[in-house]
Design a protein around this motif. Sequence first.
Motif, PDB file in Angstrom:
ATOM      1  N   SER B 196     -24.394   0.841  19.659  1.00  3.58           N
ATOM      2  CA  SER B 196     -24.998   1.379  19.076  1.00  3.58           C
ATOM      3  C   SER B 196     -26.020   0.415  18.098  1.00  3.58           C
ATOM      4  N   ILE B 197     -25.383  -0.385  17.475  1.00  7.27           N
ATOM      5  CA  ILE B 197     -26.204  -1.210  16.700  1.00  7.27           C
ATOM      6  C   ILE B 197     -27.353  -2.129  17.677  1.00  7.27           C
ATOM      7  N   THR B 198     -26.289  -2.669  18.290  1.00  4.40           N
ATOM      8  CA  THR B 198     -27.561  -3.798  19.837  1.00  4.40           C
ATOM      9  C   THR B 198     -28.454  -3.224  20.186  1.00  4.40           C
ATOM     10  N   VAL B 199     -27.887  -1.712  20.992  1.00  2.52           N
ATOM     11  CA  VAL B 199     -29.147  -0.721  21.376  1.00  2.52           C
ATOM     12  C   VAL B 199     -30.164  -0.522  20.990  1.00  2.52           C
ATOM     13  N   ALA B 200     -29.929  -0.579  19.652  1.00  8.19           N
ATOM     14  CA  ALA B 200     -30.967  -0.588  18.677  1.00  8.19           C
ATOM     15  C   ALA B 200     -31.753  -1.293  17.898  1.00  8.19           C
ATOM     16  N   ILE B 201     -31.353  -2.250  17.908  1.00  9.46           N
ATOM     17  CA  ILE B 201     -32.014  -3.465  18.317  1.00  9.46           C
ATOM     18  C   ILE B 201     -32.880  -3.360  18.773  1.00  9.46           C
ATOM     19  N   LEU B 202     -32.293  -3.880  19.904  1.00  7.01           N
ATOM     20  CA  LEU B 202     -32.778  -4.607  21.465  1.00  7.01           C
ATOM     21  C   LEU B 202     -34.306  -3.612  21.465  1.00  7.01           C
ATOM     22  N   ASN B 203     -34.190  -2.118  20.945  1.00  7.81           N
ATOM     23  CA  ASN B 203     -35.084  -1.634  21.158  1.00  7.81           C
ATOM     24  C   ASN B 203     -35.963  -1.227  20.442  1.00  7.81           C
ATOM     25  N   ALA B 204     -36.072  -1.480  19.668  1.00 10.64           N
ATOM     26  CA  ALA B 204     -36.508  -1.639  17.971  1.00 10.64           C
ATOM     27  C   ALA B 204     -37.577  -2.532  18.274  1.00 10.64           C
ATOM     28  N   MET B 205     -36.815  -3.882  18.856  1.00 15.04           N
ATOM     29  CA  MET B 205     -38.229  -4.904  18.861  1.00 15.04           C
ATOM     30  C   MET B 205     -38.984  -4.707  19.839  1.00 15.04           C
ATOM     31  N   TRP B 206     -37.933  -3.974  20.893  1.00 15.87           N
ATOM     32  CA  TRP B 206     -39.101  -3.597  22.526  1.00 15.87           C
ATOM     33  C   TRP B 206     -40.135  -2.565  21.657  1.00 15.87           C
ATOM     34  N   ILE B 207     -39.691  -1.943  21.468  1.00 20.23           N
ATOM     35  CA  ILE B 207     -41.385  -0.373  21.035  1.00 20.23           C
ATOM     36  C   ILE B 207     -41.855  -1.038  19.963  1.00 20.23           C
ATOM     37  N   TRP B 208     -41.654  -1.547  18.234  1.00 19.50           N
ATOM     38  CA  TRP B 208     -42.613  -1.897  17.646  1.00 19.50           C
ATOM     39  C   TRP B 208     -43.565  -2.416  17.973  1.00 19.50           C
ATOM     40  N   ASN B 209     -43.346  -3.699  18.934  1.00 15.01           N
ATOM     41  CA  ASN B 209     -44.216  -5.075  19.468  1.00 15.01           C
ATOM     42  C   ASN B 209     -44.860  -4.491  20.624  1.00 15.01           C
ATOM     43  N   ASP B 210     -44.700  -3.335  21.477  1.00 10.47           N
ATOM     44  CA  ASP B 210     -45.411  -2.609  22.592  1.00 10.47           C
ATOM     45  C   ASP B 210     -46.184  -2.807  22.394  1.00 10.47           C
ATOM     46  N   TYR B 211     -47.530  -2.715  23.433  1.00  8.84           N
ATOM     47  CA  TYR B 211     -48.876  -2.878  23.624  1.00  8.84           C
ATOM     48  C   TYR B 211     -49.536  -1.932  24.450  1.00  8.84           C
ATOM     49  N   LEU B 260     -35.162 -10.882   7.408  1.00 10.93           N
ATOM     50  CA  LEU B 260     -33.936 -11.705   6.637  1.00 10.93           C
ATOM     51  C   LEU B 260     -33.424 -10.764   5.954  1.00 10.93           C
ATOM     52  N   PHE B 261     -33.832  -9.490   5.834  1.00  8.61           N
ATOM     53  CA  PHE B 261     -32.438  -8.125   5.242  1.00  8.61           C
ATOM     54  C   PHE B 261     -30.804  -8.242   6.943  1.00  8.61           C
ATOM     55  N   SER B 262     -31.449  -8.322   8.146  1.00  4.64           N
ATOM     56  CA  SER B 262     -30.568  -7.694   8.873  1.00  4.64           C
ATOM     57  C   SER B 262     -30.590  -8.460   9.888  1.00  4.64           C
ATOM     58  N   GLN B 263     -30.739  -9.817   9.709  1.00  2.00           N
ATOM     59  CA  GLN B 263     -29.825 -10.885  10.544  1.00  2.00           C
ATOM     60  C   GLN B 263     -29.186 -11.318  11.198  1.00  2.00           C
ATOM     61  N   LYS B 264     -28.072 -11.021  10.545  1.00  4.45           N
ATOM     62  CA  LYS B 264     -26.548 -10.769  11.130  1.00  4.45           C
ATOM     63  C   LYS B 264     -26.513 -10.008  12.085  1.00  4.45           C
ATOM     64  N   TYR B 265     -27.022  -8.977  11.900  1.00  2.00           N
ATOM     65  CA  TYR B 265     -26.901  -7.941  13.236  1.00  2.00           C
ATOM     66  C   TYR B 265     -27.919  -8.046  14.521  1.00  2.00           C
ATOM     67  N   ILE B 266     -29.226  -8.522  14.023  1.00  4.50           N
ATOM     68  CA  ILE B 266     -30.440  -9.104  15.237  1.00  4.50           C
ATOM     69  C   ILE B 266     -30.077 -10.148  15.833  1.00  4.50           C
ATOM     70  N   ILE B 267     -29.254 -11.280  15.225  1.00  7.05           N
ATOM     71  CA  ILE B 267     -28.983 -12.063  16.375  1.00  7.05           C
ATOM     72  C   ILE B 267     -27.707 -11.547  17.464  1.00  7.05           C
TER      73      ILE B 267
END
Lengths: 278, 277
Positions: B196-211, B260-267
């Motif tokens: 769930s954390i992986t899915v959340a991070i991958l989708n958050a990165m995509w959606i936040w930056n989606d233009y 910086l706060f969630s680096q470990k999970y993001i990587i």
Amino acid sequence: MSLKKYFPIFVLPTLAAFLIAFVIPFLLGVFLSFTEFTTILDAQWTGISNYIKAFSNDDFLNALWFTVKFTVVSVISINIIAFALANLLTKGLKGTNIFRTIFFMPNLIGGIVLGYIWQLIINGVLKFFGVTITYDPAYGFWGLVILLNWQLIGYMMVIYIAGLQNIPSDLQEAAKVDGANRWQTLKNVTLPLVMPSVTICTFLTLTNSFKLFDQNLALTAGAPSQQTAMLALDIYNTFYSKVGWEGVGQAKAVIFFLIVAVISFTQLILTRKREVEH
Amino acid sequence: MKRRIFPTIISYTLLIIFCVVFVAPILIVLYNSFKSRFYISDAPFELPDADTFVGLENYFEGIDKIGFFSAFGWSLFITVLSVGAIVIFTSMTAWYITRHKSRFTSALYYAFVFSMIVPFQMVMFTLTKTANMLSLDNPLGLVFIYLGFGSGLSIFMFSGFIKSIPSEIEEAAMIDGCSPLQTFFRVVFPVLKPTSITVAILNAMWIWNDYLLPYLLIGSEYKTIPIAVQYLKGGYGSIDMGAMMAMLVLAIIPIILFYLFSQKYIIKGVVAGAVKG
């Protein structure tokens, strides 16, 4: 089983969204590429004439060639630099984590923002020669290459680091004992063992480069005169700035999809083959 | 000893050079954001001095011009709701189609996987028209679209993980009287947490930056951060470089803080996502 009557709760919300956001637009897109239309509802069947128009459209052929060149250069440069950095960062040097944090960071910044950051830097450098990035398509090309390198090197590096850390260290030590030099160890021991990472990174950089849009729009927007427009941007322009070309735009999109699909399947086959060998 | 020290120095030199290359563009944008807009394009590498320093003027102007805080709010609203919806609904769907095997569910699985390789431009026009017809051209409609468009990768990742966990515990829970819903949320969902954390991070990165998708769907009424930044470029007029620099800085700050706060999970998430995707 009793699970079946729970289908509406478990599957229906996702399925409804999937149908509306993907299945219907996809099928409609394939259909419309064989028609002439402006609003979907007025579609007239025209056979393959859109595809013929697409392939005789200079902007499209230029975008295709530009995208292929860009992808080849980016995939090679990103993977070589990322692998080299990953190698440096798995040697147990102090401060490894800080370096990793910094190198990965650009990957999180969105394409539009990245485009404008690099527009400032590249135009700043070109200022010394009295020109801007839109002066020559070669500037836009290398600008995009630098931008994507900056964005993806850290990402690929992280995957290579994970791959390198999976190699049992006794294998490299054994090679050393047997008298192999650094280059031989790298070529004959390390590289074969990180091949799965190489496949993943090659595929990721390949699709990311090929599908690039936001960075392209922000950095050059195709200037000068659409010569630096990549496929995704050319498709967008065909739809939204050329009246009456919607059908051709959709045909270009189908061609674009087919190329991406071929790349993806090749990757899948390569990965499968390697898994069997191991 | 000598042989060991020398390569270490070379390694550090190389790493530090790369660090400068990676950090410099952001620092250059940062100090240019405090310069008067007339001095940015002309001399982007010069630090602000008494003549060119304008304090926070660019920030006030940029915030006002593009409505930065409202853009930030919409970006946050859309990203949080979409990621939440994707994690909950796609994990439920993935569990159902993995555990309840039939021809229909496996066809569904392959359709989801297939959607992963389709580039956005393929459905760009038809999706926009379909969404308009169904009145989904608003922030909540966009969340629904993201659930559909993001479901491929998410279902693929959840299914992969669910296949690897034994179903005995779930069966035991059902025998003890749990309904499928209770079984899923009390037994299965907690086990899925790493995915769930992986899915959340991958989708958050995509959606936040989606233009492109938000721009086409809701861009005329609601601006997310990428839309607002692109909006500064405007039509054919020249860009207000001061406001642009300030907005680039404001767009980057939340991402860096979050990183910086969630680096470990993001990587970890990005590596796991890459290996499976």
